[in-house]
Design a protein around this motif. Structure first.
Motif, PDB file in Angstrom:
ATOM      1  N   THR A 294     -60.796   4.226   8.730  1.00 55.89           N
ATOM      2  CA  THR A 294     -60.218   3.734   9.976  1.00 55.89           C
ATOM      3  C   THR A 294     -60.710   4.549  11.166  1.00 55.89           C
ATOM      4  O   THR A 294     -60.746   5.778  11.112  1.00 55.89           O
ATOM      5  N   GLY A 295     -61.086   3.849  12.233  1.00 54.95           N
ATOM      6  CA  GLY A 295     -61.532   4.527  13.431  1.00 54.95           C
ATOM      7  C   GLY A 295     -62.314   3.586  14.330  1.00 54.95           C
ATOM      8  O   GLY A 295     -62.472   2.407  14.020  1.00 54.95           O
ATOM      9  N   VAL A 296     -62.788   4.136  15.418  1.00 53.07           N
ATOM     10  CA  VAL A 296     -63.668   3.393  16.312  1.00 53.07           C
ATOM     11  C   VAL A 296     -65.104   3.693  15.910  1.00 53.07           C
ATOM     12  O   VAL A 296     -65.486   4.856  15.776  1.00 53.07           O
ATOM     13  N   TYR A 297     -65.870   2.650  15.710  1.00 59.76           N
ATOM     14  CA  TYR A 297     -67.264   2.776  15.279  1.00 59.76           C
ATOM     15  C   TYR A 297     -68.192   2.496  16.467  1.00 59.76           C
ATOM     16  O   TYR A 297     -68.048   1.481  17.149  1.00 59.76           O
ATOM     17  N   TYR A 298     -69.115   3.407  16.655  1.00 53.93           N
ATOM     18  CA  TYR A 298     -70.067   3.309  17.760  1.00 53.93           C
ATOM     19  C   TYR A 298     -71.492   3.248  17.219  1.00 53.93           C
ATOM     20  O   TYR A 298     -71.821   3.976  16.266  1.00 53.93           O
ATOM     21  N   CYS A 299     -72.319   2.440  17.838  1.00 52.00           N
ATOM     22  CA  CYS A 299     -73.744   2.565  17.566  1.00 52.00           C
ATOM     23  C   CYS A 299     -74.364   3.426  18.655  1.00 52.00           C
ATOM     24  O   CYS A 299     -73.844   3.494  19.781  1.00 52.00           O
ATOM     25  N   ALA A 300     -75.428   4.086  18.306  1.00 52.29           N
ATOM     26  CA  ALA A 300     -76.053   5.029  19.230  1.00 52.29           C
ATOM     27  C   ALA A 300     -77.547   5.083  18.989  1.00 52.29           C
ATOM     28  O   ALA A 300     -78.017   4.823  17.871  1.00 52.29           O
ATOM     29  N   THR A 301     -78.283   5.412  20.028  1.00 54.19           N
ATOM     30  CA  THR A 301     -79.697   5.690  19.829  1.00 54.19           C
ATOM     31  C   THR A 301     -79.823   7.121  19.321  1.00 54.19           C
ATOM     32  O   THR A 301     -78.963   7.971  19.595  1.00 54.19           O
ATOM     33  N   GLY A 302     -80.890   7.351  18.559  1.00 54.10           N
ATOM     34  CA  GLY A 302     -81.122   8.700  18.058  1.00 54.10           C
ATOM     35  C   GLY A 302     -80.998   8.793  16.560  1.00 54.10           C
ATOM     36  O   GLY A 302     -80.559   7.857  15.882  1.00 54.10           O
ATOM     37  N   TRP A 303     -81.385   9.955  16.062  1.00 54.39           N
ATOM     38  CA  TRP A 303     -81.433  10.195  14.613  1.00 54.39           C
ATOM     39  C   TRP A 303     -80.446  11.282  14.240  1.00 54.39           C
ATOM     40  O   TRP A 303     -80.501  12.398  14.762  1.00 54.39           O
ATOM     41  N   HIS A 304     -79.515  10.970  13.347  1.00 56.48           N
ATOM     42  CA  HIS A 304     -78.566  11.945  12.802  1.00 56.48           C
ATOM     43  C   HIS A 304     -77.854  12.716  13.901  1.00 56.48           C
ATOM     44  O   HIS A 304     -77.727  13.940  13.855  1.00 56.48           O
ATOM     45  N   CYS A 305     -77.381  11.977  14.890  1.00 58.40           N
ATOM     46  CA  CYS A 305     -76.644  12.584  15.985  1.00 58.40           C
ATOM     47  C   CYS A 305     -75.191  12.114  15.909  1.00 58.40           C
ATOM     48  O   CYS A 305     -74.869  11.182  15.179  1.00 58.40           O
ATOM     49  N   SER A 306     -74.309  12.772  16.644  1.00 57.78           N
ATOM     50  CA  SER A 306     -72.912  12.346  16.545  1.00 57.78           C
ATOM     51  C   SER A 306     -72.152  12.412  17.858  1.00 57.78           C
ATOM     52  O   SER A 306     -71.084  11.844  17.981  1.00 57.78           O
ATOM     53  N   GLY A 307     -72.666  13.109  18.817  1.00 59.61           N
ATOM     54  CA  GLY A 307     -71.893  13.231  20.049  1.00 59.61           C
ATOM     55  C   GLY A 307     -72.793  13.197  21.253  1.00 59.61           C
ATOM     56  O   GLY A 307     -73.553  12.257  21.448  1.00 59.61           O
ATOM     57  N   ALA A 308     -72.729  14.233  22.032  1.00 60.55           N
ATOM     58  CA  ALA A 308     -73.547  14.298  23.239  1.00 60.55           C
ATOM     59  C   ALA A 308     -75.030  14.354  22.914  1.00 60.55           C
ATOM     60  O   ALA A 308     -75.861  14.105  23.787  1.00 60.55           O
TER      61      ALA A 308
END
Length: 120
Positions: A91-105
């Protein structure tokens, strides 16, 4: 302007499945590795999975390995996350992002997210 728009979230029972999509625009999608991250309420961002530019390399967090599958369609500028055997801990909010093996900033760009709730 880079835009990432997630969809496909919802409420599902434990053991169920969902497929998330992320429509990308504003950049050359096929030249960017892509990532899914998630955030449970009250917790920090957690890396879930990444896929290489051409889709040949995919990596997963141990917590989702064997249950989730990341995929992409470069012709449609779309990223996917197939989630099977869902657990309440997913459970949570799922985000897609550009980049490789990143998680935040460290992810260059991130979408607004889609809520996934796994509950009886």
């Amino acid at each position: 302007e880079v835009q990432l728009v997630e969809s496909g979230g919802g409420l599902v029972q434990p053991g169920g499945s969902l497929r998330l999509s992320c429509a990308a625009s504003g950049f050359i999608f096929s030249t960017s590795a892509m990532t899914w991250v998630r955030q449970a309420q009250g917790k920090g961002l957690e890396w879930v999975s990444s896929i290489s530019r051409g889709g040949s390399t995919r990596i997963y967090a141990d917590s989702v390995k064997g249950r989730f599958t990341i995929d992409r369609d470069n012709a449609k500028n779309t990223l996917y996350l197939q989630m099977n055997s869902l657990e309440t801990g997913d459970t949570g909010v799922y985000y897609c992002a550009t980049g490789w093996h990143c998680s935040g900033a460290d992810c260059p760009h991130r979408g607004q997210g889609t809520q996934v709730t796994v509950s009886i």
